[in-house]
Design a protein around this motif. Structure first.
Motif, PDB file in Angstrom:
ATOM      1  N   UNK A  28      -4.155  -3.409  -8.721  1.00  0.00           N
ATOM      2  CA  UNK A  28      -4.298  -2.038  -9.156  1.00  0.00           C
ATOM      3  C   UNK A  28      -3.231  -1.394  -8.723  1.00  0.00           C
ATOM      4  N   UNK A  29      -2.693  -0.249  -9.444  1.00  0.00           N
ATOM      5  CA  UNK A  29      -1.661   0.515  -9.479  1.00  0.00           C
ATOM      6  C   UNK A  29      -2.087   1.978  -9.261  1.00  0.00           C
ATOM      7  N   UNK A  30      -1.395   2.552  -8.040  1.00  0.00           N
ATOM      8  CA  UNK A  30      -1.854   4.204  -7.872  1.00  0.00           C
ATOM      9  C   UNK A  30      -0.341   4.995  -7.619  1.00  0.00           C
ATOM     10  N   UNK A  31      -0.387   6.083  -8.160  1.00  0.00           N
ATOM     11  CA  UNK A  31       0.708   6.924  -7.813  1.00  0.00           C
ATOM     12  C   UNK A  31       0.090   7.983  -6.975  1.00  0.00           C
ATOM     13  N   UNK A  32      -0.155   7.564  -5.731  1.00  0.00           N
ATOM     14  CA  UNK A  32      -0.796   8.186  -4.807  1.00  0.00           C
ATOM     15  C   UNK A  32      -0.132   9.432  -4.098  1.00  0.00           C
ATOM     16  N   UNK A  33       0.935   9.702  -4.539  1.00  0.00           N
ATOM     17  CA  UNK A  33       1.747  10.650  -3.691  1.00  0.00           C
ATOM     18  C   UNK A  33       1.035  12.024  -3.580  1.00  0.00           C
ATOM     19  N   UNK A  34       0.407  12.391  -4.658  1.00  0.00           N
ATOM     20  CA  UNK A  34      -0.173  13.659  -4.587  1.00  0.00           C
ATOM     21  C   UNK A  34      -1.469  13.946  -3.735  1.00  0.00           C
ATOM     22  N   UNK A  80       4.881   4.234  -2.868  1.00  0.00           N
ATOM     23  CA  UNK A  80       6.310   3.457  -2.741  1.00  0.00           C
ATOM     24  C   UNK A  80       6.294   1.833  -3.283  1.00  0.00           C
ATOM     25  N   UNK A  81       4.796   1.392  -2.939  1.00  0.00           N
ATOM     26  CA  UNK A  81       4.626   0.008  -3.486  1.00  0.00           C
ATOM     27  C   UNK A  81       4.981  -0.104  -5.052  1.00  0.00           C
ATOM     28  N   UNK A  82       4.076   0.865  -5.845  1.00  0.00           N
ATOM     29  CA  UNK A  82       4.403   1.157  -7.002  1.00  0.00           C
ATOM     30  C   UNK A  82       6.012   1.048  -7.561  1.00  0.00           C
ATOM     31  N   UNK A  83       6.357   1.787  -6.655  1.00  0.00           N
ATOM     32  CA  UNK A  83       7.999   2.362  -7.210  1.00  0.00           C
ATOM     33  C   UNK A  83       8.693   1.012  -6.890  1.00  0.00           C
ATOM     34  N   UNK A  84       8.338   0.394  -5.838  1.00  0.00           N
ATOM     35  CA  UNK A  84       9.330  -0.788  -5.507  1.00  0.00           C
ATOM     36  C   UNK A  84       9.150  -1.646  -6.625  1.00  0.00           C
ATOM     37  N   UNK A  85       7.796  -1.959  -7.231  1.00  0.00           N
ATOM     38  CA  UNK A  85       7.572  -2.641  -8.306  1.00  0.00           C
ATOM     39  C   UNK A  85       8.220  -2.206  -9.644  1.00  0.00           C
ATOM     40  N   UNK A  87       8.268   9.030  -5.145  1.00  0.00           N
ATOM     41  CA  UNK A  87       9.823   9.043  -4.778  1.00  0.00           C
ATOM     42  C   UNK A  87      10.000   7.191  -4.971  1.00  0.00           C
ATOM     43  N   UNK A  88      11.300   6.970  -4.450  1.00  0.00           N
ATOM     44  CA  UNK A  88      11.897   5.762  -4.485  1.00  0.00           C
ATOM     45  C   UNK A  88      12.037   5.474  -5.988  1.00  0.00           C
ATOM     46  N   UNK A  89      12.146   6.382  -6.943  1.00  0.00           N
ATOM     47  CA  UNK A  89      12.370   6.334  -8.213  1.00  0.00           C
ATOM     48  C   UNK A  89      11.400   6.333  -9.372  1.00  0.00           C
ATOM     49  N   UNK A 100       0.711  -1.137   0.005  1.00  0.00           N
ATOM     50  CA  UNK A 100       0.124  -0.019   0.006  1.00  0.00           C
ATOM     51  C   UNK A 100       0.931   1.195   0.095  1.00  0.00           C
ATOM     52  N   UNK A 101       2.193   1.187  -0.001  1.00  0.00           N
ATOM     53  CA  UNK A 101       2.980   2.251  -0.108  1.00  0.00           C
ATOM     54  C   UNK A 101       3.658   2.443   1.072  1.00  0.00           C
TER      55      UNK A 101
END
Length: 260
Positions: free
Chosen positions: A129-135, A111-116, A142-144, A64-65
């Motif tokens: 499901x994939x989510x760039x949830x930072x905003x 961060x889970x998306x970044x890790x993948x 982050x994390x790349x 979940x990040x």
């Protein structure tokens, strides 16, 4: 080694399964998990018994990040230190001269998306499901993610996912070029290990060198990108909008960001 937040299992044929093992918080990538993953991926380089790594999540989520409960009192200095450990974790995956398969078995958020994205192949199940949830909490990816995602899907699509933080399914991620393959939930595990087993039968040195040279050809400025990410995220950690985003997350309401 003994780990607290990950679970490592090695099969006789050289497939090593690494499970993110904090299902009570949907495998949030806390500081301890970052350190343990970094240690594992660094040390496994010299373990000839390990040929392929499958990275997945325990329970119904991949990850979940970031662990927002640990970020309530974060400031720029502690936030940068936390990011540095995360950057070392990401770099340890990229630099490992062995194939790493991300088996995304549910939500891969933040961060889970970044890790993948740091892995070499991404396989998803239908529930993923994939989510760039930072905003949503006033942060930058982050994390790349800022490095990897535009190179996969282009600037405009990457910024759309980052700006709006919308969920996309495994099928949509496949169509965008983020995910290699998507399988039905009941077939997912078998299909992941079919691919992993196939890789164990390949020429190990050649596979490792393929990964190293491909990464060298496209990732030469990754270190600089992670350094700049650290500075930018530290500024966000100090912002009122980040504090509002975290409070809104725990209060289960929509955040009201300062527009100035």
């Amino acid at each position: 080694m003994t780990y607290q937040s990950i679970q490592v299992t090695l099969a006789e044929n050289g497939v090593c399964t690494v499970k993110l093992n904090r299902p009570q918080v949907r495998n949030a990538v806390g500081l301890q998990m970052r350190e343990e993953l970094k240690d594992f991926f660094t040390e496994v380089q010299n373990n000839d018994d390990v040929k392929v790594i499958v990275l997945t999540g325990e329970g119904t989520a991949f990850s979940a990040g970031g662990d927002l409960s640990a970020l309530k009192d974060v400031d720029a200095a502690s936030g940068r230190k936390r990011l540095q450990t995360g950057h070392e974790m990401i770099s340890s995956i990229v630099q490992l001269e062995k194939p790493v398969i991300a088996a995304v078995n549910g939500a891969a958020a933040g961060a889970g998306f970044s890790l993948a994205l740091a892995c070499d192949i991404i396989i998803a199940n239908q529930s993923a499901v994939f989510i760039q949830s930072f905003s949503k909490v006033g942060l930058i990816p982050d994390l790349g993610s800022i490095y990897f995602l535009p190179r996969l899907i282009g600037k405009h699509r990457a910024l759309e996912l980052m700006f709006f933080g919308d969920k996309i399914s495994g099928e949509q991620a496949h169509e965008l070029g983020i995910v290699n393959r998507v399988f039905e939930d009941d077939l997912f595990t078998d299909e992941v290990y079919k691919l992993a087993n196939q890789l164990t039968e390949g020429p190990q040195m050649a596979l490792g060198l393929m990964k190293k040279l491909v990464n060298r050809s496209i990732l030469d400025d990754l270190a600089q990108s992670l350094e700049l990410e650290g500075f930018a995220q530290a500024m966000c950690f100090e912002s009122a909008n980040f504090k509002e985003g975290v409070e809104a997350f725990f209060e289960k309401r929509k955040p009201v960001f300062n527009q100035s």
